[in-house]
Design a protein around this motif. Structure first.
Motif, mmCIF file in Angstrom:
data_model
loop_
_atom_site.group_PDB
_atom_site.id
_atom_site.type_symbol
_atom_site.label_atom_id
_atom_site.label_comp_id
_atom_site.label_asym_id
_atom_site.label_seq_id
_atom_site.Cartn_x
_atom_site.Cartn_y
_atom_site.Cartn_z
ATOM 1 N N ASN A 170 0.851 -1.190 0.000
ATOM 2 C CA ASN A 170 0.000 0.000 0.000
ATOM 3 C C ASN A 170 0.888 1.242 0.000
ATOM 4 O OD1 ASN A 170 -2.617 -1.113 0.045
ATOM 5 N ND2 ASN A 170 -2.479 -1.486 2.241
ATOM 6 N N ILE A 171 0.519 2.204 -0.814
ATOM 7 C CA ILE A 171 1.249 3.468 -0.872
ATOM 8 C C ILE A 171 0.347 4.574 -0.342
ATOM 9 C CG2 ILE A 171 2.305 5.185 -2.400
ATOM 10 C CD1 ILE A 171 3.104 2.913 -4.256
ATOM 11 N N TYR A 172 0.884 5.345 0.585
ATOM 12 C CA TYR A 172 0.150 6.478 1.144
ATOM 13 C C TYR A 172 0.996 7.722 0.928
ATOM 14 C CZ TYR A 172 -2.388 2.720 3.479
ATOM 15 O OH TYR A 172 -3.114 1.579 3.747
ATOM 16 N N THR A 173 0.421 8.699 0.245
ATOM 17 C CA THR A 173 1.189 9.891 -0.110
ATOM 18 C C THR A 173 0.975 11.018 0.896
ATOM 19 O OG1 THR A 173 -0.591 10.828 -1.457
ATOM 20 C CG2 THR A 173 0.963 9.326 -2.568
ATOM 21 N N LYS A 174 1.926 11.926 0.918
ATOM 22 C CA LYS A 174 1.800 13.108 1.777
ATOM 23 C C LYS A 174 0.575 13.918 1.369
ATOM 24 C CE LYS A 174 4.382 17.062 3.622
ATOM 25 N NZ LYS A 174 3.295 18.045 3.451
ATOM 26 N N LYS A 175 0.302 13.983 0.059
ATOM 27 C CA LYS A 175 -0.861 14.764 -0.386
ATOM 28 C C LYS A 175 -2.162 14.119 0.087
ATOM 29 C CE LYS A 175 -0.004 14.391 -4.846
ATOM 30 N NZ LYS A 175 -0.118 14.505 -6.320
ATOM 31 N N LEU A 176 -2.175 12.779 0.230
ATOM 32 C CA LEU A 176 -3.363 12.107 0.760
ATOM 33 C C LEU A 176 -3.595 12.516 2.213
ATOM 34 C CD1 LEU A 176 -5.596 9.884 0.329
ATOM 35 C CD2 LEU A 176 -3.984 8.294 1.381
ATOM 36 N N PHE A 177 -2.524 12.522 3.021
ATOM 37 C CA PHE A 177 -2.642 12.942 4.414
ATOM 38 C C PHE A 177 -3.065 14.410 4.515
ATOM 39 C CE2 PHE A 177 0.039 9.193 5.124
ATOM 40 C CZ PHE A 177 -0.526 8.665 6.280
#
Length: 257
Positions: A170-177
């Motif tokens: 799973n990839i979680y981006t800074k822009k998602l946060f």
């Protein structure tokens, strides 16, 4: 069931894949979870149920998911919300039951807020939220971030985590946060103006059932039912889970009819 090719709807520069089954309202609108798609077990079971009863059913893949265009790492709650609203407005008529799974429940709650703001709140006849994960970036993930995670978010703009459901991480981006903080719903009262039924597994390793109970506290003005499945996991895709989901969907459709 025989799956016809998906229709495409251009939203924000991405071709969003949509499968819309015509039928009578109230219909169902499926909103999937993070990295899931509209061909999952629950979505297909609901589509088959709706088709057998002549009910409309609409499902789509967010950009970067399934058959839709766009890069997954460009995705944010705001972007996926925009796409979901566009699909809802383009393909559906009359009252609809929004069925949100995991992150899709967050999208569903934000859709209700935006539709109410636009004077279209009567288009939502009910909410069926499965293992709901509203505000998951802030409430469920940020408290678990290590110093190494925070360093990676700042340095490379994303973190990777092993997935229990895929060989790919799973990839979680800074822009998602960052964008997630602009879409928080557990900050005050959520007025849906429609019945809400939450189904939550108590053995869910991803979304603790206390999170679903907290969501109920933010829905004091509405008719809310919380069904806890003692041995249910996050997927809620076992035959007995599917049976419960279909039973609740039928009750919500009948109430909205």
């Amino acid at each position: 069931m025989n799956q016809s090719p998906a229709t495409r709807l251009e939203v924000g520069g991405n071709a969003i894949a949509v499968r819309h089954q015509p039928g009578s309202p109230p219909g169902l609108v499926w909103l999937g979870g993070y990295r899931s798609d509209m061909m999952g077990t629950k979505a297909v079971a609901l589509a088959e149920w709706a088709a057998a009863r002549g009910r409309a059913m609409t499902r789509h893949d967010y950009s970067g998911h399934g058959e839709s265009g766009g890069a997954f790492t460009d995705g944010t709650i705001s972007r996926w919300l925009e796409e979901s609203l566009a699909v809802f407005r383009h393909f559906t008529e009359g009252p609809q039951i929004l069925v949100g799974s995991s992150m899709g429940a967050w999208i569903a709650l934000r859709m209700v807020q935006e539709l109410n703001r636009a004077g279209e709140g009567d288009r939502v006849g009910g909410l069926l939220l499965l293992a709901p994960a509203p505000d998951f970036t802030k409430e469920l993930m940020e408290p678990e971030l290590t110093d190494a995670h925070r360093h990676d978010l700042e340095r490379q703009g994303f973190i990777e985590e092993p997935s229990e459901y895929s060989d790919e991480p799973n990839i979680y981006t800074k822009k998602l946060f960052d964008d997630g903080r602009r879409n928080l719903v557990l900050e005050g009262i959520i007025d849906t103006h429609c019945p809400v039924h939450i189904i939550q597994g108590m053995a869910d390793p991803d979304v603790p059932y206390a999170h679903a109970m907290r969501l109920v506290e933010h829905l004091p003005a509405d008719d809310v039912t919380l069904s806890l499945v003692r041995d249910g996991d996050h997927r809620l895709s076992r035959p007995q889970d599917i049976e419960m989901i279909l039973r609740v969907a039928e009750a919500l459709v009948e109430r909205a009819a």
